[in-house]
Write a protein that holds these residues in place. Structure first.
Motif, mmCIF file in Angstrom:
data_model
loop_
_atom_site.group_PDB
_atom_site.id
_atom_site.type_symbol
_atom_site.label_atom_id
_atom_site.label_comp_id
_atom_site.label_asym_id
_atom_site.label_seq_id
_atom_site.Cartn_x
_atom_site.Cartn_y
_atom_site.Cartn_z
ATOM 1 N N ILE A 1 0.862 -1.180 0.000
ATOM 2 C CA ILE A 1 0.000 0.000 0.000
ATOM 3 C C ILE A 1 0.894 1.223 0.000
ATOM 4 O O ILE A 1 1.779 1.359 0.848
ATOM 5 C CB ILE A 1 -0.929 0.010 1.228
ATOM 6 N N GLY A 2 0.684 2.106 -0.977
ATOM 7 C CA GLY A 2 1.543 3.278 -1.131
ATOM 8 C C GLY A 2 0.829 4.570 -0.803
ATOM 9 O O GLY A 2 -0.398 4.656 -0.812
ATOM 10 N N GLU A 3 1.614 5.598 -0.523
ATOM 11 C CA GLU A 3 1.084 6.934 -0.232
ATOM 12 C C GLU A 3 1.915 7.943 -1.012
ATOM 13 O O GLU A 3 3.144 8.001 -0.868
ATOM 14 C CB GLU A 3 1.175 7.211 1.265
ATOM 15 N N TRP A 4 1.241 8.736 -1.867
ATOM 16 C CA TRP A 4 1.957 9.735 -2.645
ATOM 17 C C TRP A 4 2.512 10.819 -1.732
ATOM 18 O O TRP A 4 1.832 11.303 -0.835
ATOM 19 C CB TRP A 4 1.046 10.370 -3.690
ATOM 20 N N GLN A 5 3.761 11.205 -1.969
ATOM 21 C CA GLN A 5 4.423 12.236 -1.185
ATOM 22 C C GLN A 5 4.371 13.576 -1.917
ATOM 23 O O GLN A 5 4.146 13.623 -3.138
ATOM 24 C CB GLN A 5 5.880 11.843 -0.921
ATOM 25 N N PRO A 6 4.545 14.693 -1.199
ATOM 26 C CA PRO A 6 4.485 16.025 -1.833
ATOM 27 C C PRO A 6 5.443 16.201 -3.008
ATOM 28 O O PRO A 6 5.163 16.974 -3.933
ATOM 29 C CB PRO A 6 4.863 16.964 -0.671
ATOM 30 N N ASP A 7 6.575 15.490 -2.983
ATOM 31 C CA ASP A 7 7.549 15.642 -4.070
ATOM 32 C C ASP A 7 7.252 14.728 -5.264
ATOM 33 O O ASP A 7 8.030 14.647 -6.210
ATOM 34 C CB ASP A 7 8.973 15.381 -3.566
ATOM 35 N N GLY A 8 6.115 14.020 -5.205
ATOM 36 C CA GLY A 8 5.731 13.165 -6.325
ATOM 37 C C GLY A 8 6.185 11.730 -6.205
ATOM 38 O O GLY A 8 5.818 10.883 -7.018
ATOM 39 N N SER A 9 6.972 11.423 -5.185
ATOM 40 C CA SER A 9 7.421 10.047 -4.972
ATOM 41 C C SER A 9 6.356 9.273 -4.195
ATOM 42 O O SER A 9 5.427 9.853 -3.634
ATOM 43 C CB SER A 9 8.745 10.026 -4.200
#
Length: 213
Positions: A58-66
């Protein structure tokens, strides 16, 4: 660290578990995450769908796009009211209780609350028993209703301390004096819980806990 591995390392392959970012930095080597079912075409076809590899993370998008991997899909389940529970996170929190050595937390989409099976810490529980007038050997102590109420109270205490939400609180518990082990096929060789096997082994216990509420 780079010199410690010969000084010529240019590539690192990592698989099966997360790799600390500091490892990549100090080695000055390119790091690749490896996923492969060796000679298992059936499993490869199962996870490769329309050109996409389904890792089960399960992933979570980070502010820098990663993207940051925050959990495993198979270690989350939904309760009947629609809330998703991250079981490994809860087990980590509940394991902070001094009188608990290990805990398996369970829930499903047909029930509104969580239940758990606990391996108590023998020394801590026996000391509590002496102080609270609970007699008998360790197994007998574990079977005593007063012990059950005590452990359940400790789970509630740590839940409140860590500000868990209502649906993350364990409402019923079973105390097993026998530690979770590989002999009963409950753990992998690396001591990870085999959750499907846990449910199979403790199915009658789970049914009883849900019926008691």
């Amino acid at each position: 660290m780079k010199e410690g591995v010969g000084g010529k390392m240019r590539l690192i392959l990592s698989g099966a578990a997360p790799l600390s970012p500091s490892v990549e930095i100090v080695t000055c080597a390119h790091v690749l995450q490896g996923y492969e079912y060796y000679k298992r075409e059936d499993l490869i076809k199962e996870v490769l769908v329309d050109g996409w590899f389904h890792t089960g993370d399960i992933g979570e998008w980070q502010p820098d796009g990663s993207m940051k991997i925050i959990d495993r899909k198979k270690n989350m389940f939904k309760l009947s009211q629609g809330e998703y529970v991250s079981v490994e996170n809860l087990e980590t929190i509940f394991s902070l209780v001094p009188s608990i050595d290990s805990i398996w937390v369970y829930g499903n989409s047909f029930e509104s609350f969580l239940v758990a099976v606990v391996n108590p810490n023998k020394e801590s529980l026996e000391q509590w028993a002496v102080e609270n007038g609970v007699s008998g050997d360790f197994s007998t102590i574990c079977e005593n209703p007063k012990t059950n109420a005590y452990i359940l109270g400790e789970l509630l205490r740590i839940a409140k301390e860590k500000k868990l939400t209502g649906f993350e609180i364990v409402k019923a518990v079973h105390i097993d004096a026998v530690p979770f082990d590989m002999e009963r096929d409950l753990l992998t060789p690396t001591f990870k819980k085999k959750r499907a096997q846990f449910l199979k082994y403790y199915q009658s216990v789970v049914n009883g806990m849900y019926k008691s509420k």
